[in-house]
Design a protein around this motif. Structure first.
Motif, mmCIF file in Angstrom:
data_model
loop_
_atom_site.group_PDB
_atom_site.id
_atom_site.type_symbol
_atom_site.label_atom_id
_atom_site.label_comp_id
_atom_site.label_asym_id
_atom_site.label_seq_id
_atom_site.Cartn_x
_atom_site.Cartn_y
_atom_site.Cartn_z
ATOM 1 N N VAL A 198 119.249 35.378 77.447
ATOM 2 C CA VAL A 198 120.087 34.492 76.151
ATOM 3 C C VAL A 198 121.756 34.814 76.405
ATOM 4 N N ARG A 214 122.690 38.878 68.364
ATOM 5 C CA ARG A 214 123.245 40.598 68.935
ATOM 6 C C ARG A 214 122.108 41.092 68.219
ATOM 7 N N CYS A 217 118.211 39.908 69.122
ATOM 8 C CA CYS A 217 118.283 40.504 70.762
ATOM 9 C C CYS A 217 118.114 41.637 71.019
ATOM 10 N N LEU A 224 121.063 40.171 76.409
ATOM 11 C CA LEU A 224 121.909 39.243 75.944
ATOM 12 C C LEU A 224 123.185 38.726 76.231
#
Length: 579
Positions: A198, A214, A217, A224
Motif C-alpha cells: 500500500v 495506517r 494496514c 505501507l
C-alpha cells in the motif's frame, strides 16, 4: 580510486562461500558489452563501469565471454575455449561479480519478446517489454539477489500495489507503474501476501485520511509506504511492515520534533546533485505542485517500488526514509526507530518517549534488513583488494622502545587446568605472552590469509591490547601496546597509573581501520571484537589459574590520557584486571 577484485581471490572463495553464486549456464547480461581499449577490456552498460586487466583478460577473456550462450555449462565452456575448468570458474566468478554475466534461462521456458532473448523462468510473465527486460538484466548486479533477469520479472508479475491519498499523485504514479506491476483501486482487492504493498501520498489535503488507512494496514499486517510531499521536498518513507519495522508514528516522530545536534549528515543519492541539509518540513499555505512536480514524485516513487518488488535495483527502503529536495534531488536518509513505551510497536511499558534515544537511532541506522530485502551483492565487499589488505595492516609504534615477550606456549592450554591450590600465586611474563597471543595475536600468515587465534570481524583485527603494569616483577612499571605482528610490546610510557591491580588489560577499538570497510557499522563490530577478545583472555586466565576481575566501570578520560589515545578514533571497549 576504483575498487579492485581479483579472480584468484574470488575463485578461491567461490568453492566454499554459498553467497558467491557463480552462474552454472552463464550468459552475457542484456544491454552490456565488453569493449577492448588498449591492453584492457571495459564493461559498458552495467550498474558500474568495469575494467579487466592482465594477460588473461587480453588473451582469453573475450573468447570466454563469447562462449557464454546461456545453455553451455562451465565444463562445456572450458572445452570450447581450451582452458582448465578451475581457471574458467575463477574467470566466471569475476565476470559475475562485475555484472557482466547472469544465469541463463532453463530450457523449455516460454519465450520473451525481448531482443536477444534468454527465455524467462516458467513463472515469469509470458511477455516482457524489451526496455524492462534490459533494465532488469543490466542493473540486476546491483543487489545480487536474482540469478537472472527473469527472476526479477517473475517477482514483478507477483506484485500488487494499492495507491491511496492525493488523487493527482495517485494517477501519475499509476501511469508509471502501468504494465510493470498490478495496481488495484480498492484495498479489499489487495491480497494478503508478501507481494502486496500500500502506498499513501500524504499532502495537506489528503492527510486526514492517513490515520484510518495506517491503523487498518497495521491491524491486517499489510506493508505501507508513506510518501509525504510539499512544494519543495518529498519524504519517501517510512516503510511500515508490522512483521519487522517500527510503526508509522515512531517512523515519523523526528518530523515533528527537533533533531539532536549532529544527527546525520546529508548525502547525495546516486549522483543526484550536491547534498544539502534538510531544514525540516514546512507546510505551504496551499499545495500548488505543477504537473512536472507530480511526474517527478511519481517517477521517484515508482523507481523505489520497482526496486522493492524486483530486488534488481538498490533502494534505501525498507529501513530508511529518504528526504529529497525536489529542486536539486539531494537526498538525506533517516532511519526508523521504535520509541520506548510506544503502545503500538514497543515491548516496553510506560510513557511513550517523544523520539527514540540516540542509541536506538544508531542501532536502526546500521541494522540489516530481513532476509527477503537483503542485498547479497554487498557480501562481495569482503573480497575487494582494499578490504582484504586490511588484515595485513598492523600498527607499529615505531618511536617506542620494544619489550620482548616469550613465545606463546599454547601446549599449556591442553588438558584439564591445574587445581587452584597448585597454581602459582603470581603472574609471569610467559602467562602474559600466552594471554595476549591467544586473545589478540596472529596464529600464522600464509596463502593470502592472516589466521588469528581469536575470531575478528572481517578478519581485520580491530581490537588493540594495551597493558598497564604496576608490578615491576612482571613488567617494568608503565603502559604498553601489544604489537601482534611481532608478538612484543611497545612501551608507551614509564609513568605509573594509580591503582591496586598488578596488571591492567585495556582493550581499544581501531575505529579508523574498521570504519574504512564498514563505515558507521564498524563501531558496533569493534565493540563485538573487544568482547570476543576479552572472552578469549578470560578463558586463558581460567586455564592458567590466573586471578582476574572484569572492570565494568572505568575512567575513559584517565585511561585514554595515560595511554595517549584519542577517544574519538580509538574508544575503549573492555578493561580487565589481572593478578
Amino acid at each position: 580510486m576504483g575498487v579492485e577484485l581479483k579472480a584468484e581471490a574470488l575463485g578461491r572463495a567461490a568453492g566454499r562461500d554459498k553467497q558467491i553464486a557463480v552462474p552454472v549456464r552463464p550468459v552475457l547480461r542484456k544491454g552490456v558489452r565488453l569493449r577492448r581499449s588498449g591492453d584492457a577490456l571495459y564493461l559498458d552498460g552495467a550498474d558500474k563501469r568495469q575494467a579487466f586487466t592482465g594477460r588473461f583478460a587480453r588473451e582469453h577473456l573475450g573468447r570466454l565471454v563469447d562462449a557464454c550462450d546461456g545453455g553451455t555449462t562451465r565444463a562445456g565452456i572450458a572445452a570450447k575455449v581450451g582452458l582448465d575448468e578451475a581457471v574458467v570458474l575463477k574467470a566466471l566468478a569475476l565476470l559475475w561479480a562485475s555484472g557482466a554475466l547472469e544465469e541463463g534461462a532453463p530450457s523449455g521456458a516460454p519465450p520473451s519478446d525481448a531482443p536477444s532473448s534468454d527465455a524467462p523462468l516458467s513463472d515469469a510473465p509470458s511477455s516482457v517489454s524489451p526496455e524492462l527486460a534490459c533494465l532488469l538484466s543490466r542493473l540486476g548486479n546491483s543487489t545480487g539477489v536474482n540469478p537472472s533477469w527473469t527472476d526479477a520479472a517473475a517477482r514483478l508479475d507477483r506484485t500488487t500495489v494499492h495507491l491511496a491519498g492525493d488523487r493527482d499523485l495517485v494517477a501519475a504514479t499509476a501511469r508509471c507503474l502501468d504494465g510493470v506491476v498490478e495496481v488495484v483501486d480498492d484495498l479489499d482487492d489487495l491480497p494478503l501476501d508478501t507481494g502486496a504493498l500500500v502506498v499513501f501520498f500524504e499532502t495537506r489535503r489528503s492527510r486526514p485520511h492517513l490515520a484510518d488507512l495506517r491503523d487498518r494496514c497495521w491491524l491486517e499486517r499489510r506493508p505501507l509506504l508513506r510518501v509525504r510531499t510539499d512544494a519543495t521536498s518529498m519524504t519517501l518513507g517510512p516503510y511500515v511492515d508490522p512483521t519487522f519495522t517500527p510503526c508509522l508514528e515512531c517512523g515519523t516522530a523526528p518530523e515533528t520534533h527537533e533533531e539532536p545536534e549532529g544527527y546525520g549528515e546529508p548525502q547525495a543519492y546516486e549522483g543526484y546533485g550536491e547534498p544539502q541539509a534538510y531544514e525540516g518540513y514546512e507546510e505551504p499555505e496551499t499545495y500548488e505542485a505543477a504537473a512536472d512536480g507530480h511526474a517527478l514524485v511519481a517517477g521517484l516513487v515508482a523507481h523505489h517500488v520497482l526496486a522493492l518488488s524486483s530486488r534488481s535495483i538498490r533502494t534505501y527502503l525498507p529501513l530508511d526514509s529518504g528526504i529529497v529536495d525536489l529542486t536539486t534531488l539531494a537526498t538525506r536518509y533517516r532511519p526508523s526507530a521504535t520509541r520506548p513505551g510506544c503502545p503500538t510497536c514497543s515491548f516496553s511499558k510506560g510513557t511513550t518517549a517523544a523520539v527514540a534515544p540516540d542509541s536506538a537511532v544508531y542501532e536502526a541506522s546500521i541494522a540489516l534488513p530481513v532476509r527477503r530485502f537483503l542485498d547479497t551483492n554487498g557480501h562481495l565487499a569482503h573480497f575487494q583488494s582494499k578490504n582484504m589488505n586490511l588484515q595485513w595492516q598492523f600498527r607499529d609504534w615505531p618511536s617506542c622502545p620494544r619489550v620482548p615477550l616469550p613465545a606463546a606456549d599454547v601446549t599449556r592450554l591442553a588438558g584439564a587446568p591445574a587445581p587452584a591450590e597448585d597454581a602459582p600465586g603470581g603472574v609471569g611474563p610467559s602467562d602474559i605472552a600466552l594471554l595476549l597471543a591467544v586473545a589478540f595475536g596472529i596464529r600464522e600468515r600464509s596463502d593470502g590469509w592472516v589466521q588469528r587465534w581469536t575470531a575478528a570481524g572481517g578478519n581485520i583485527g580491530s581490537a588493540t591490547a594495551y597493558l598497564v603494569s604496576r608490578d615491576p616483577s612482571v613488567l617494568p612499571v608503565g603502559g604498553y601496546a601489544y604489537r601482534e605482528k611481532d608478538h612484543d610490546l611497545a612501551q608507551l610510557t614509564a609513568e605509573a597509573l594509580p591503582g591496586e591491580a598488578p596488571l591492567l588489560l585495556v582493550v581499544a577499538a581501531n575505529l579508523k581501520k574498521m570504519g574504512s570497510k564498514y563505515g558507521t557499522f564498524g563501531l558496533r563490530l569493534s565493540f563485538c571484537d573487544g568482547g570476543v577478545a576479552l572472552s578469549s583472555a578470560r578463558k586463558v586466565a581460567d586455564r592458567l589459574n590466573l586471578p582476574y576481575r572484569l572492570v565494568t566501570d572505568w575512567d575513559d578520560r584517565a585511561l585514554t590520557t595515560y595511554l595517549g589515545l584519542s577517544a574519538a578514533e580509538e574508544p575503549l571497549t573492555a578493561v580487565m584486571e589481572v593478578g
